[in-house]
Design a protein around this motif. Structure first.
Motif, mmCIF file in Angstrom:
data_model
loop_
_atom_site.group_PDB
_atom_site.id
_atom_site.type_symbol
_atom_site.label_atom_id
_atom_site.label_comp_id
_atom_site.label_asym_id
_atom_site.label_seq_id
_atom_site.Cartn_x
_atom_site.Cartn_y
_atom_site.Cartn_z
ATOM 1 N N GLN A 151 0.827 -1.202 0.000
ATOM 2 C CA GLN A 151 0.000 0.000 0.000
ATOM 3 C C GLN A 151 0.862 1.252 0.000
ATOM 4 O OE1 GLN A 151 -2.521 -0.436 3.398
ATOM 5 N NE2 GLN A 151 -3.839 -1.958 2.415
ATOM 6 N N ILE A 152 1.949 1.238 0.727
ATOM 7 C CA ILE A 152 2.836 2.398 0.773
ATOM 8 C C ILE A 152 3.481 2.623 -0.589
ATOM 9 C CG2 ILE A 152 4.994 3.269 1.763
ATOM 10 C CD1 ILE A 152 4.155 1.869 4.382
ATOM 11 N N VAL A 153 3.947 1.561 -1.216
ATOM 12 C CA VAL A 153 4.577 1.675 -2.528
ATOM 13 C C VAL A 153 3.565 2.187 -3.545
ATOM 14 C CG1 VAL A 153 5.581 0.339 -4.424
ATOM 15 C CG2 VAL A 153 6.352 -0.042 -2.083
ATOM 16 N N LEU A 154 2.338 1.695 -3.492
ATOM 17 C CA LEU A 154 1.302 2.152 -4.409
ATOM 18 C C LEU A 154 0.996 3.630 -4.199
ATOM 19 C CD1 LEU A 154 -0.750 1.470 -6.592
ATOM 20 C CD2 LEU A 154 -2.338 0.818 -4.781
ATOM 21 N N ALA A 155 0.897 4.067 -2.954
ATOM 22 C CA ALA A 155 0.618 5.473 -2.657
ATOM 23 C C ALA A 155 1.749 6.372 -3.146
ATOM 24 C CB ALA A 155 0.398 5.661 -1.155
ATOM 25 N N VAL A 156 2.979 5.970 -2.924
ATOM 26 C CA VAL A 156 4.119 6.759 -3.382
ATOM 27 C C VAL A 156 4.148 6.809 -4.904
ATOM 28 C CG1 VAL A 156 6.639 6.820 -3.469
ATOM 29 C CG2 VAL A 156 5.488 6.403 -1.305
ATOM 30 N N ALA A 157 3.870 5.692 -5.553
ATOM 31 C CA ALA A 157 3.863 5.654 -7.008
ATOM 32 C C ALA A 157 2.770 6.562 -7.573
ATOM 33 C CB ALA A 157 3.672 4.230 -7.506
ATOM 34 N N LEU A 158 1.614 6.606 -6.920
ATOM 35 C CA LEU A 158 0.524 7.462 -7.397
ATOM 36 C C LEU A 158 0.856 8.940 -7.249
ATOM 37 C CD1 LEU A 158 -2.598 5.523 -6.106
ATOM 38 C CD2 LEU A 158 -1.842 5.804 -8.466
ATOM 39 N N ILE A 159 1.780 9.269 -6.380
ATOM 40 C CA ILE A 159 2.213 10.657 -6.225
ATOM 41 C C ILE A 159 3.381 10.958 -7.161
ATOM 42 C CG2 ILE A 159 3.275 12.287 -4.612
ATOM 43 C CD1 ILE A 159 1.663 10.845 -2.391
ATOM 44 N N VAL A 160 4.342 10.065 -7.236
ATOM 45 C CA VAL A 160 5.577 10.323 -7.978
ATOM 46 C C VAL A 160 5.365 10.292 -9.485
ATOM 47 C CG1 VAL A 160 7.861 9.376 -8.471
ATOM 48 C CG2 VAL A 160 7.077 9.572 -6.118
ATOM 49 N N ILE A 161 4.586 9.361 -9.992
ATOM 50 C CA ILE A 161 4.420 9.233 -11.445
ATOM 51 C C ILE A 161 3.806 10.488 -12.060
ATOM 52 C CG2 ILE A 161 3.193 7.956 -13.252
ATOM 53 C CD1 ILE A 161 3.776 5.415 -11.611
ATOM 54 N N PRO A 162 2.716 11.052 -11.521
ATOM 55 C CA PRO A 162 2.213 12.306 -12.114
ATOM 56 C C PRO A 162 3.208 13.460 -12.011
ATOM 57 C CG PRO A 162 0.536 11.320 -10.749
ATOM 58 C CD PRO A 162 1.788 10.530 -10.530
ATOM 59 N N LEU A 163 3.946 13.531 -10.907
ATOM 60 C CA LEU A 163 4.942 14.601 -10.779
ATOM 61 C C LEU A 163 6.034 14.462 -11.831
ATOM 62 C CD1 LEU A 163 5.367 14.934 -6.923
ATOM 63 C CD2 LEU A 163 4.307 16.550 -8.485
ATOM 64 N N MET A 164 6.471 13.236 -12.081
ATOM 65 C CA MET A 164 7.485 13.010 -13.114
ATOM 66 C C MET A 164 6.957 13.392 -14.492
ATOM 67 S SD MET A 164 10.281 12.011 -11.738
ATOM 68 C CE MET A 164 11.146 11.308 -13.117
ATOM 69 N N LEU A 165 5.708 13.054 -14.776
ATOM 70 C CA LEU A 165 5.116 13.410 -16.066
ATOM 71 C C LEU A 165 5.017 14.928 -16.234
ATOM 72 C CD1 LEU A 165 2.330 10.695 -16.340
ATOM 73 C CD2 LEU A 165 4.493 10.807 -17.598
ATOM 74 N N ILE A 166 4.661 15.619 -15.164
ATOM 75 C CA ILE A 166 4.584 17.084 -15.214
ATOM 76 C C ILE A 166 5.969 17.672 -15.446
ATOM 77 C CG2 ILE A 166 4.145 19.147 -13.809
ATOM 78 C CD1 ILE A 166 1.790 17.574 -12.574
ATOM 79 N N LEU A 167 6.968 17.172 -14.733
ATOM 80 C CA LEU A 167 8.330 17.676 -14.912
ATOM 81 C C LEU A 167 8.843 17.416 -16.324
ATOM 82 C CD1 LEU A 167 10.009 16.759 -11.526
ATOM 83 C CD2 LEU A 167 9.463 19.036 -12.380
ATOM 84 N N LEU A 168 8.536 16.251 -16.876
ATOM 85 C CA LEU A 168 8.962 15.955 -18.246
ATOM 86 C C LEU A 168 8.243 16.841 -19.261
ATOM 87 C CD1 LEU A 168 9.204 12.064 -18.153
ATOM 88 C CD2 LEU A 168 11.089 13.683 -18.358
ATOM 89 N N ALA A 169 6.974 17.122 -19.016
ATOM 90 C CA ALA A 169 6.199 17.931 -19.953
ATOM 91 C C ALA A 169 6.636 19.399 -19.936
ATOM 92 C CB ALA A 169 4.710 17.819 -19.632
#
Length: 59
Positions: free
Chosen positions: A22-40
């Motif tokens: 659950q912790i890994v899933l929660a962190v992934a749900l936060i980190v993945i959109p942030l990475m996409l925003i930074l790349l964009a």
């Protein structure tokens, strides 16, 4: 007595494993959109930091 402790340790370990998922899933749900925003917006973010750095250097 030892058998009860072993059973308790196994149950405790299995519970922690579920929590970790659950912790890994929660962190992934936060980190993945942030990475996409930074790349964009990486060029705009870089230009903004360069502008702020230039204005600080000129002061």
């Amino acid at each position: 007595m030892f058998c009860k402790l072993k059973t308790l340790a196994i149950a405790l370990h299995q519970d922690e494993r579920g929590d970790m998922d659950q912790i890994v899933l929660a962190v992934a749900l936060i980190v993945i959109p942030l990475m996409l925003i930074l790349l964009a917006f990486c060029k705009q973010i870089g230009e903004w930091f360069n502008e702020k750095n230039t204005s600080l250097s000129d002061s």
